[in-house]
Write an enzyme that holds these catalytic residues in place. Structure first.
Site, short mmCIF file in Angstrom:
data_model
loop_
_atom_site.label_atom_id
_atom_site.label_comp_id
_atom_site.label_asym_id
_atom_site.label_seq_id
_atom_site.Cartn_x
_atom_site.Cartn_y
_atom_site.Cartn_z
N SER A 196 0.86 -1.19 0.00
CA SER A 196 0.00 0.00 0.00
C SER A 196 0.89 1.24 0.00
CB SER A 196 -0.94 -0.03 1.21
OG SER A 196 -1.82 1.06 1.18
N THR A 197 0.87 2.03 1.08
CA THR A 197 1.65 3.27 1.13
C THR A 197 3.14 2.99 0.91
OG1 THR A 197 0.08 4.10 2.77
CG2 THR A 197 2.13 5.32 2.51
N HIS A 223 -2.74 -1.03 -3.24
CA HIS A 223 -3.89 -0.17 -2.98
C HIS A 223 -3.75 1.10 -3.82
CE1 HIS A 223 -4.26 -2.08 1.31
NE2 HIS A 223 -4.66 -2.89 0.35
N MET A 317 0.01 0.97 5.17
CA MET A 317 -0.79 1.18 6.37
C MET A 317 -1.77 0.04 6.57
SD MET A 317 -1.71 5.26 6.08
CE MET A 317 -2.86 5.16 7.45
N ASP A 320 -4.03 -5.22 5.92
CA ASP A 320 -4.44 -6.01 4.77
C ASP A 320 -3.31 -6.95 4.37
OD1 ASP A 320 -6.03 -6.89 2.66
OD2 ASP A 320 -5.28 -5.35 1.28
#
Length: 377
Positions: A196-197, A223, A317, A320
């Site tokens: 993600s991030t 993401h 973050m 997941d």
């Protein structure tokens, strides 16, 4: 101590809106504003903010150029705001390549399902990147800048981009690092990577080091909004020796091809006899926050491939990937996690690590070499 934020945008309405949202959280303090990229560069040097929120399109000096100059002279975590268009996606990826850590859609209603969730998303991103030390690896942007001459525009700017990038310093080799470990000898059929991030740069760092004859298909779950995944897949494909494509319904998984889950949809693996294909579909379930979701893809890989999966959880973050990794672990798959020091946000890898699911914790610069060795490249 509150996270100090510099808000950069040429729209007075948007500056005020962002400031009001951020300061609803007592752990965040907006210390000043800038109306263009040039002013952002100057105030970054003067005020030393913990985080900068940055628009892409601005007069005098655009956001991408401002990111380059700030990261060359006063490295600071930067969160970009972007329009959800093809041009906006391309520009945002350029900004991430230049050193920005993350991005959000400029229309807050595109961030989440309701305004309260969108507000929390912005506040949490700012706090997460503001409280993390910048990662200590060489960014793809810094590497390319070092290998090509500066343009006349860069030479004319106040801060030359060809100067050494103090943000991304390659960590010194450590004795017993993961790259020195021997291959386990385990056989795989697929590699699955969730992030993600900080993921776009992390994925680019890894995938560009894989050979064209990589022996397995690769599933990528990042993401990212739907408007961004086609541009991101195209960019990776242009940089990598392997083929990278945005996944489509019915794709048959092939060795040496990486399939990027489309934004706003779920990607699952289905077994059809001896072959494996992808199911890509819209998901309206309120129980699943992320679309695409690492958990969903990992769980389907566990069902289709059983233990013949090498899954890697990178910076991001939240948690997941943890539940999907647990399902993979139960059928004998191998799970790796990125180490804390090289994560932009140590959330997803930490969730996997704390659950005792990861067999290795690997620094980002070492992942590709370790992966190549593990699969016999």
């Amino acid at each position: 101590m509150a996270v100090k934020v510099l808000v950069v945008d040429d729209s007075s309405f948007f500056r005020r809106r962002v400031s009001e949202i951020l300061e609803l959280d007592s752990d965040i303090k907006v210390i000043d504003f800038a109306v263009n990229g040039k002013e952002a560069v100057e105030k970054a040097a003067q005020l030393k903010p913990d985080v900068i929120t940055m628009d892409v399109e601005m007069p005098v000096l655009d956001g991408i150029s401002a990111v380059k100059q700030i990261m060359a002279s006063n490295p600071t975590p930067i969160l970009m705001f972007s329009s959800l268009t093809r041009e906006g996606a391309s520009a945002t990826l350029d900004a991430l390549d230049a050193g920005a850590l993350d991005f959000l859609p400029k229309k807050f209603e595109d961030i989440a399902r309701n305004s309260e969730e969108a507000i929390k998303s912005l506040q949490n991103k700012v706090k997460e990147i503001g409280r993390r030390r910048l990662p200590r690896f060489v960014s793809p942007f810094a590497t390319r800048q070092a290998s090509k001459p500066a343009t006349s525009q860069e030479l004319d700017s106040n801060t030359s981009i060809s100067q050494p990038d103090r943000t991304f310093q390659r960590a010194a080799p450590v004795s017993g690092s993961s790259a020195s470990l021997k291959a386990s000898g385990k056989k795989y059929q697929v590699v699955a990577i969730g992030t993600s991030t900080g993921g776009p740069v992390a994925l680019q760092t890894i995938l560009t080091q894989l050979p064209s004859n990589f022996p397995h298909p690769i599933l990528l779950i990042q993401h990212m909004p739907a408007a961004f995944t086609p541009a991101f897949a195209s960019r990776l494909n242009s940089l990598c020796k392997i083929r990278v494509k945005e996944a489509q319904q019915g794709d048959r998984l092939e060795p040496g091809v990486a399939y990027l889950a489309p934004g706003g949809q779920q990607m699952m693996v289905e077994a059809r006899g001896s072959s494996k294909t992808l199911r890509v579909f819209e998901d309206d379930s309120p129980r699943i926050t992320y679309k695409p979701s690492v958990d969903v893809t990992f769980a389907s890989a566990a069902k289709a491939y059983h233990g013949d999966v090498l899954a890697i959880v990178l910076t991001g973050m939240g948690a997941d990937g943890r539940d999907g990794a647990r399902m993979l672990k139960q059928v004998g798959a191998t799970i790796w996690a990125q180490d804390e020091k090289t994560c932009v946000v140590y959330g997803m890898p930490q969730a996997v690590a704390n659950a005792g699911l990861a067999s290795e914790h690997i620094a980002l610069p070492e992942v590709a070499a370790r992966l190549n060795k593990e699969v016999g490249c």
